[in-house]
Design a protein around this motif. Structure first.
Motif, mmCIF file in Angstrom:
data_model
loop_
_atom_site.group_PDB
_atom_site.id
_atom_site.type_symbol
_atom_site.label_atom_id
_atom_site.label_comp_id
_atom_site.label_asym_id
_atom_site.label_seq_id
_atom_site.Cartn_x
_atom_site.Cartn_y
_atom_site.Cartn_z
ATOM 1 N N ALA A 15 0.655 4.426 -8.308
ATOM 2 C CA ALA A 15 0.368 3.332 -7.370
ATOM 3 C C ALA A 15 1.579 2.421 -7.274
ATOM 4 O O ALA A 15 2.332 2.248 -8.243
ATOM 5 C CB ALA A 15 -0.847 2.540 -7.829
ATOM 6 N N THR A 16 1.782 1.871 -6.099
ATOM 7 C CA THR A 16 2.836 0.873 -5.900
ATOM 8 C C THR A 16 2.390 -0.104 -4.829
ATOM 9 O O THR A 16 1.597 0.246 -3.938
ATOM 10 C CB THR A 16 4.176 1.537 -5.500
ATOM 11 O OG1 THR A 16 5.205 0.541 -5.497
ATOM 12 C CG2 THR A 16 4.100 2.146 -4.110
ATOM 13 N N ASN A 17 2.871 -1.332 -4.945
ATOM 14 C CA ASN A 17 2.572 -2.353 -3.943
ATOM 15 C C ASN A 17 3.742 -2.450 -2.963
ATOM 16 O O ASN A 17 4.902 -2.521 -3.373
ATOM 17 C CB ASN A 17 2.340 -3.707 -4.606
ATOM 18 C CG ASN A 17 1.024 -3.757 -5.359
ATOM 19 O OD1 ASN A 17 0.064 -3.075 -4.993
ATOM 20 N ND2 ASN A 17 0.965 -4.542 -6.423
ATOM 21 N N TYR A 18 3.418 -2.450 -1.701
ATOM 22 C CA TYR A 18 4.427 -2.490 -0.637
ATOM 23 C C TYR A 18 4.098 -3.653 0.287
ATOM 24 O O TYR A 18 2.934 -3.846 0.678
ATOM 25 C CB TYR A 18 4.426 -1.171 0.138
ATOM 26 C CG TYR A 18 5.397 -1.153 1.299
ATOM 27 C CD1 TYR A 18 6.743 -0.892 1.109
ATOM 28 C CD2 TYR A 18 4.961 -1.412 2.593
ATOM 29 C CE1 TYR A 18 7.638 -0.881 2.166
ATOM 30 C CE2 TYR A 18 5.840 -1.405 3.663
ATOM 31 C CZ TYR A 18 7.179 -1.143 3.435
ATOM 32 O OH TYR A 18 8.054 -1.142 4.484
ATOM 33 N N THR A 19 5.142 -4.434 0.639
ATOM 34 C CA THR A 19 4.927 -5.632 1.449
ATOM 35 C C THR A 19 5.539 -5.475 2.836
ATOM 36 O O THR A 19 6.709 -5.111 2.972
ATOM 37 C CB THR A 19 5.536 -6.864 0.758
ATOM 38 O OG1 THR A 19 4.923 -7.043 -0.515
ATOM 39 C CG2 THR A 19 5.309 -8.124 1.596
ATOM 40 N N ASN A 51 -2.677 5.097 1.878
ATOM 41 C CA ASN A 51 -2.801 3.651 1.765
ATOM 42 C C ASN A 51 -4.251 3.336 1.435
ATOM 43 O O ASN A 51 -5.163 3.763 2.144
ATOM 44 C CB ASN A 51 -2.390 2.971 3.079
ATOM 45 C CG ASN A 51 -2.912 1.551 3.195
ATOM 46 O OD1 ASN A 51 -2.761 0.773 2.273
ATOM 47 N ND2 ASN A 51 -3.538 1.222 4.319
ATOM 48 N N SER A 52 -4.479 2.574 0.381
ATOM 49 C CA SER A 52 -5.849 2.249 -0.031
ATOM 50 C C SER A 52 -6.285 0.867 0.440
ATOM 51 O O SER A 52 -7.383 0.421 0.098
ATOM 52 C CB SER A 52 -5.963 2.329 -1.558
ATOM 53 O OG SER A 52 -5.124 1.373 -2.181
ATOM 54 N N THR A 53 -5.425 0.168 1.201
ATOM 55 C CA THR A 53 -5.792 -1.162 1.711
ATOM 56 C C THR A 53 -6.585 -1.013 3.002
ATOM 57 O O THR A 53 -6.225 -0.241 3.892
ATOM 58 C CB THR A 53 -4.531 -2.008 1.962
ATOM 59 O OG1 THR A 53 -3.787 -2.106 0.743
ATOM 60 C CG2 THR A 53 -4.895 -3.408 2.433
ATOM 61 N N THR A 80 0.592 -7.486 1.361
ATOM 62 C CA THR A 80 0.834 -6.401 0.413
ATOM 63 C C THR A 80 -0.185 -5.283 0.633
ATOM 64 O O THR A 80 -1.393 -5.542 0.738
ATOM 65 C CB THR A 80 0.748 -6.918 -1.029
ATOM 66 O OG1 THR A 80 1.761 -7.913 -1.225
ATOM 67 C CG2 THR A 80 0.975 -5.787 -2.025
ATOM 68 N N GLU A 116 -1.567 -1.486 -0.862
ATOM 69 C CA GLU A 116 -1.622 -0.657 -2.058
ATOM 70 C C GLU A 116 -1.466 0.806 -1.650
ATOM 71 O O GLU A 116 -2.348 1.388 -1.021
ATOM 72 C CB GLU A 116 -2.950 -0.867 -2.790
ATOM 73 C CG GLU A 116 -3.160 -2.297 -3.274
ATOM 74 C CD GLU A 116 -4.528 -2.498 -3.900
ATOM 75 O OE1 GLU A 116 -5.328 -1.528 -3.904
ATOM 76 O OE2 GLU A 116 -4.804 -3.605 -4.385
ATOM 77 N N ARG A 124 -0.660 4.878 -2.649
ATOM 78 C CA ARG A 124 -1.011 5.789 -3.739
ATOM 79 C C ARG A 124 -0.343 7.144 -3.535
ATOM 80 O O ARG A 124 -0.027 7.549 -2.410
ATOM 81 C CB ARG A 124 -2.529 5.980 -3.803
ATOM 82 C CG ARG A 124 -3.322 4.696 -4.035
ATOM 83 C CD ARG A 124 -3.148 4.207 -5.461
ATOM 84 N NE ARG A 124 -3.978 3.052 -5.730
ATOM 85 C CZ ARG A 124 -3.545 1.798 -5.680
ATOM 86 N NH1 ARG A 124 -2.278 1.560 -5.333
ATOM 87 N NH2 ARG A 124 -4.351 0.796 -5.963
#
Length: 724
Positions: free
Chosen positions: A411-415, A438-440, A453, A455, A457
């Motif tokens: 997992a990584t956070n991307y803005t 993308n899980s958002t 941001t 999330e 995956r």
């Protein structure tokens, strides 16, 4: 000889007298007011007699010699005089005696002449040259010459400019300008009057004043715009300046009626209509107008979208493109009627916006505001701007996930940020490959100047390196879609590890080597580093029940390293996915503590002979001392002591007591009758006191043993018997 001495003495006296003689020609300083005629003296101070003199005097341009004014003083007997301008401003004076008579006296004036002063105040030098003071022998006896100076006193007016331009001034308003008057002269300047010859120009403040030498003053002049026109006038300054008693300045101004066309700023979204309005502020009635709009590429005129405001009466309007980027707007009155009011919107033009966010100019040219007589009464016009408000998506263009096991999800956070001026709406954020997602929850909105941001995956059931890209769909007008390159690596979690173990002194411990494997493996190799306190039990290395037809080779490749190698001649895989594959037995010896179990040079091979090992993990062996020690009750001991064990003989344990009168390093060990250490009971720093410990000899054979206490420099030995 006497005559020679007299000659020498006379010569020396003559030389000293000559050295002390001073014969100087001097011009004393003189002064006068501007325009005056003043007298200037020539003075000779002399130690020796003289019969004539001559000099050239360079006169400054601010003075003039009065011809015939030179006069010889009473110091001369029968003088002859010549005084005339020879070149430019050089005055040559020659005075001599026709009878070789000497001038009387030793100091004072020998001649005077007159100078006419002009009107330039200041101090100026009278320079002497070619000076000659003649003795009767015609010898020049001059020793020095001193220049003089003439000072002209008077005022002098100076101005900062010779004209003032008041530029354009709207009716009923005023414009101020300043001039600077100064007096570089050396007496006071009396200004008696400052005035103009036009009533629209007025002096603000004093019109008569006095300026001391070296001072200045700023004079304020105001133009009052009362009627339209171009005005030229003269400013007069009257003073006591002798050569400029009346100074004149040219004044100019334009008075105009404010009839201005203004472009009003507008804003809108790309793809939508925006209405651009224009206003006219007018001091005079007008019946029509015309102007050309220079269109930016983001503006497209919507046909017939032009309308006059409520200021119209019977007026009509039209808007037509006269070239690709030029729109002409015209309004007129069939009855030659004026528009109502003196300010406010006059016309609105509709455009379709099509472009990126930003500010775009709306320029106007060829402006005409027409009165009933058909004259163009335009005084000025002003452009405007159209702002396209739009979102602007921004974010990193590349994402790299950490290496991830096929059993895990990375997992990584991307803005994403919105650098535009309108709300950014993210409708979709997806990848063609199912490995990346993308899980958002979508849609997401991002306000101008902020970020959001997401999330992201990654997961793969198969190992390997993978690349793809996320596609972001939004309402950004020029970056839709927005692409993000993504990469990740998935690996199979195949590992070799050594389990942690524990034992006691003089014990046998089994060390187990585990393999946790996601992929099948048919062979392995590893080097095991044996801690120094362990002894490998010969022949104890063995495979566990995870083997099939595998064979194991265990070889000491150095004193403390054993190499383990297991393989299958039929390339059969080991069974299972986790658990021990090799076990080894070791004797723990007599040293307690914690010891690293280290594995290195490990290989885990599949049927294709590929090394599929991902990582290794070392273990730790803890060896405890079964001996227990406790502080004993009693008085503080005064001496070191080691007491006899009790019971003795014993089976299998016995108690040993010792005394420490002070804190010190202590070691207590057990030896057999050959002197071999068979147990180390304690080793460390202990505080003063009585101590009891229990020794367990269950792992030792029957026999005679010695126990030795070393406490600092104190040493003592006792015997004990283990009888089973």
């Amino acid at each position: 000889m006497k005559s020679i001495y007299k000659y020498v003495i006379a010569y020396l006296l003559f030389s000293v007298t000559s050295a002390l003689a001073q014969n100087s020609l001097i011009i004393p300083d003189a002064s006068g007011d501007t325009g005056d005629t003043i007298s200037v003296s020539l003075q000779i101070d002399n130690s020796d007699s003289f019969v004539a003199f001559q000099t050239d005097i360079l006169l400054p341009s601010q003075v003039n010699y009065l011809a015939g004014s030179a006069q010889v003083s009473s110091r001369a007997g029968d003088p002859a005089l010549s005084a005339e301008i020879i070149t430019g401003h050089t005055l040559r004076i020659v005075v001599y005696s026709t009878s070789q008579s000497t001038f009387t006296g030793s100091s004072g004036e020998v001649l005077s002449f007159q100078l006419i002063l002009n009107n330039d105040p200041g101090t100026y030098t009278l320079s002497l040259s070619n000076v000659f003071i003649s003795a009767a022998s015609s010898q020049n006896i001059l020793t020095s010459a001193q220049n003089g100076a003439v000072t002209i006193y008077g005022p002098d007016i100076s101005v900062s400019a010779d004209s003032l331009d008041f530029d354009r001034t709207p009716l009923s308003q005023v414009t101020d300008r300043n001039i600077n008057l100064s007096n570089p002269g050396n007496t006071s300047l009396n200004i008696s009057r400052i005035y103009t010859d036009n009533p629209f120009f007025k002096i603000i403040g004093d019109t008569s004043l006095t300026l001391l030498a070296g001072n200045n003053i700023s004079v304020l002049i105001r133009f009052n715009s009362q009627e339209k026109g171009v005005f030229n006038a003269t400013l007069f300054v009257q003073s006591n300046d002798p050569d400029d008693p009346l100074v004149q300045f040219a004044l100019s101004a334009i008075a105009f009626a404010v009839n201005e066309l203004h472009t009003l700023n507008a804003s809108g979204r790309s793809g939508h209509q925006v209405d651009v309005s224009f206003s006219i502020n007018n001091m005079e009635p007008f019946t029509g107008f015309q102007f050309d709009l220079v269109l930016d590429s983001v503006l497209e005129y919507i046909q017939d979208e032009v309308a006059l405001s409520a200021r119209k009466t019977d007026h009509l309007t039209s808007a037509n493109k006269i070239s690709a980027n030029r729109l002409r707007v015209v309004a007129w009155s069939p009855g030659n009627q004026p528009f109502t009011g003196s300010a406010g919107e006059i016309v609105t033009v509709g455009f379709l916006l099509a472009g990126l966010g930003g500010n775009y100019p709306v320029n106007i040219e060829n402006v005409i505001i027409s009165d009933a007589a058909g004259d163009n009464i335009t005084s000025d016009f002003f452009p405007g701007a159209v702002t396209i408000v739009s979102p602007d998506i921004s974010g990193e263009l590349n994402i790299s996930f950490d290496e991830t096991s096929v059993l895990s999800t990375a997992a990584t956070n991307y803005t994403l940020t919105n650098q535009g001026s309108d709300t950014l709406v993210i409708h979709s954020f997806a990848s063609p490959q199912a490995r990346f997602w993308n899980s958002t929850t979508l849609p997401q909105t991002i306000a101008p100047g902020t970020g959001r941001t997401f999330e992201l995956r990654f997961h793969s059931d198969s190992k390997g390196a993978f690349t793809d890209r996320f596609t972001v769909l939004s309402n950004d007008p020029d970056e839709n879609p927005f692409y993000i390159q993504v990469s990740a690596t998935a690996y199979s979690p195949n590992s070799i590890s050594i389990r942690d173990a524990s034992a006691v002194l003089n014990d046998t411990v089994t060390v187990k080597i585990d393999v946790d494997n996601y992929d099948a493996f048919v062979a392995f190799q590893a080097d095991f580093e044996i801690p120094a306190n362990l002894t490998l039990v010969s022949g104890s290395a063995r495979l566990t029940n995870r083997k099939e037809d595998h064979s194991l080779t265990a070889v000491l490749i150095s004193e403390h390293v054993i190499r383990l190698f297991a393989f299958s001649m039929s390339q059969s895989p080991f069974s299972g996915n986790s658990g021990a594959v090799v076990e080894l037995d070791f004797l723990t010896g007599i040293s307690a503590g914690s010891f690293d179990l280290v594995i290195s040079n490990a290989v885990l091979a599949d049927a294709a002979s590929h090394n599929i090992l991902r990582d290794t993990q070392n273990g730790r062996l803890t060896v405890d001392n079964p001996t227990t020690i406790e502080p004993a009750d009693g008085e503080q001991p005064e001496n070191f002591a080691l007491e006899q064990n009790y019971p003795n003989p014993f089976n299998p344990s016995t108690q040993i007591r010792f005394s420490l009168p002070k804190s010190t390093q202590v070691n207590l060990a057990v030896y057999d009758i050959t002197g071999k250490k068979v147990a180390e009971l304690i080793s460390g720093f202990y505080n003063s006191g009585l101590y009891d410990l229990v020794f367990d000899g269950s792992r030792l054979p029957s026999g005679l043993y010695y126990y030795v206490l070393q406490a600092g420099t104190f040493r003592n030995v006792k015997r004990m018997i283990l009888l089973k």
